[in-house]
Design a protein around this motif. Structure first.
Motif, short mmCIF file in Angstrom:
data_model
loop_
_atom_site.label_atom_id
_atom_site.label_comp_id
_atom_site.label_asym_id
_atom_site.label_seq_id
_atom_site.Cartn_x
_atom_site.Cartn_y
_atom_site.Cartn_z
N UNK B 20 6.53 -0.85 -0.48
CA UNK B 20 5.42 -1.62 -1.22
C UNK B 20 5.59 -3.06 -1.21
N UNK B 21 4.55 -3.82 -0.46
CA UNK B 21 4.49 -5.36 -0.41
C UNK B 21 3.52 -5.79 -1.01
N UNK B 22 3.63 -6.83 -2.01
CA UNK B 22 2.72 -7.37 -2.86
C UNK B 22 2.54 -8.77 -2.67
N UNK B 23 1.12 -9.30 -3.05
CA UNK B 23 0.76 -10.60 -2.83
C UNK B 23 -0.25 -10.96 -4.27
N UNK B 104 7.00 -11.67 3.12
CA UNK B 104 8.10 -10.73 2.65
C UNK B 104 8.94 -10.20 3.66
N UNK B 105 10.20 -10.29 3.71
CA UNK B 105 11.33 -9.56 4.70
C UNK B 105 11.40 -8.14 4.46
N UNK B 106 10.94 -7.30 5.30
CA UNK B 106 11.39 -5.69 5.04
C UNK B 106 12.24 -5.21 5.96
N UNK B 107 13.18 -4.85 5.60
CA UNK B 107 14.42 -4.13 6.22
C UNK B 107 14.26 -2.41 5.88
N UNK B 108 14.10 -1.82 7.16
CA UNK B 108 14.19 -0.26 6.85
C UNK B 108 15.39 0.14 7.48
N UNK B 109 16.22 0.74 6.54
CA UNK B 109 17.45 1.19 7.13
C UNK B 109 17.74 2.62 7.66
#
Lengths: 112, 110
Positions: B20-23, B104-109
């Protein structure tokens, strides 16, 4: 349909020099916008051209200028380069009836 | 106050989870909103645009807009390692100028 193209992709200049970057929009797109991206300031709007006319300009000094040709290709010029001009310069094109902008691969400029 | 604000992250989520990315934006008159994805060393790539309040879905992506709260979000379902990137929120200002958040930096592990 081919995407936005930018040349050159990489450029190294020294302080005081000038540089010209080129952008060819998606076929049929008459609007071309230029943006500067730096780690500190992020993506910032430089200017927009439509049908050879500058429609909008961002908050950059007069050293930054641009133009657009009748085939919609655009160039931007930076004179008297400063170290802080090192950045990724992105061009984006837009169709007349759309608000969506599509970005080219960018030109990475390094000023030494 | 910045015109467009995003949490810089990094936001770390496990593979298969929802990201979930917000702005938020400051100009109440803004009408057009965009999400771009940018991989390291590459240029921004459009994910979605949204113009009306509510949700807009496209595959694994859902954009949500709430103009009253001046809030835009992007949900990524079933997150994949290939979704790891910087996500940029952009708001159209006067003319066709886009004002971008810092991303926003997103990292999916996996």
């Amino acid at each position: 349909k081919a995407g936005v193209t930018q040349t050159p992709r990489y450029l190294i200049k020294t302080r005081g020099q000038q540089v010209t970057l080129s952008c060819s929009p998606i076929s049929g797109h008459r609007s071309v916008s230029w943006y500067q991206q730096t780690p500190g300031q992020g993506l910032q709007f430089l200017f927009e051209y439509f049908s050879e006319t500058q429609r909008n300009k961002g908050n950059f000094p007069g050293r930054f200028s641009g133009r657009q040709f009748s085939n919609s290709r655009s160039e931007m010029n930076v004179s008297t380069l400063e170290l802080g001009d090192s950045a990724l310069y992105l061009c984006a094109s837009r169709a007349d009836i759309s608000e969506t902008q599509y970005f080219g691969p960018g030109t990475r400029l390094l000023v030494l | 106050q910045k015109e467009v604000e995003q949490n810089s992250g990094p936001l770390s989520v496990p593979e298969g989870a929802i990201a979930s990315l917000n702005c938020t934006y400051s100009d109440r008159g803004s009408q057009s909103f965009f999400w771009y994805r940018q991989y390291s060393g590459k240029s921004p790539e459009l994910i979605m645009s949204i113009y009306s309040n509510g949700d807009k879905e496209d595959g694994r992506f859902t954009a949500q807009l709430n103009k009253a709260s001046q809030y835009v979000s992007l949900l990524i379902r079933d997150s994949q390692p290939s979704d790891s990137a910087t996500y940029l929120c952009a708001v159209k200002a006067y003319g066709n100028k886009l004002v971008f958040g810092a991303g926003t930096i997103l990292r999916v592990k996996s």
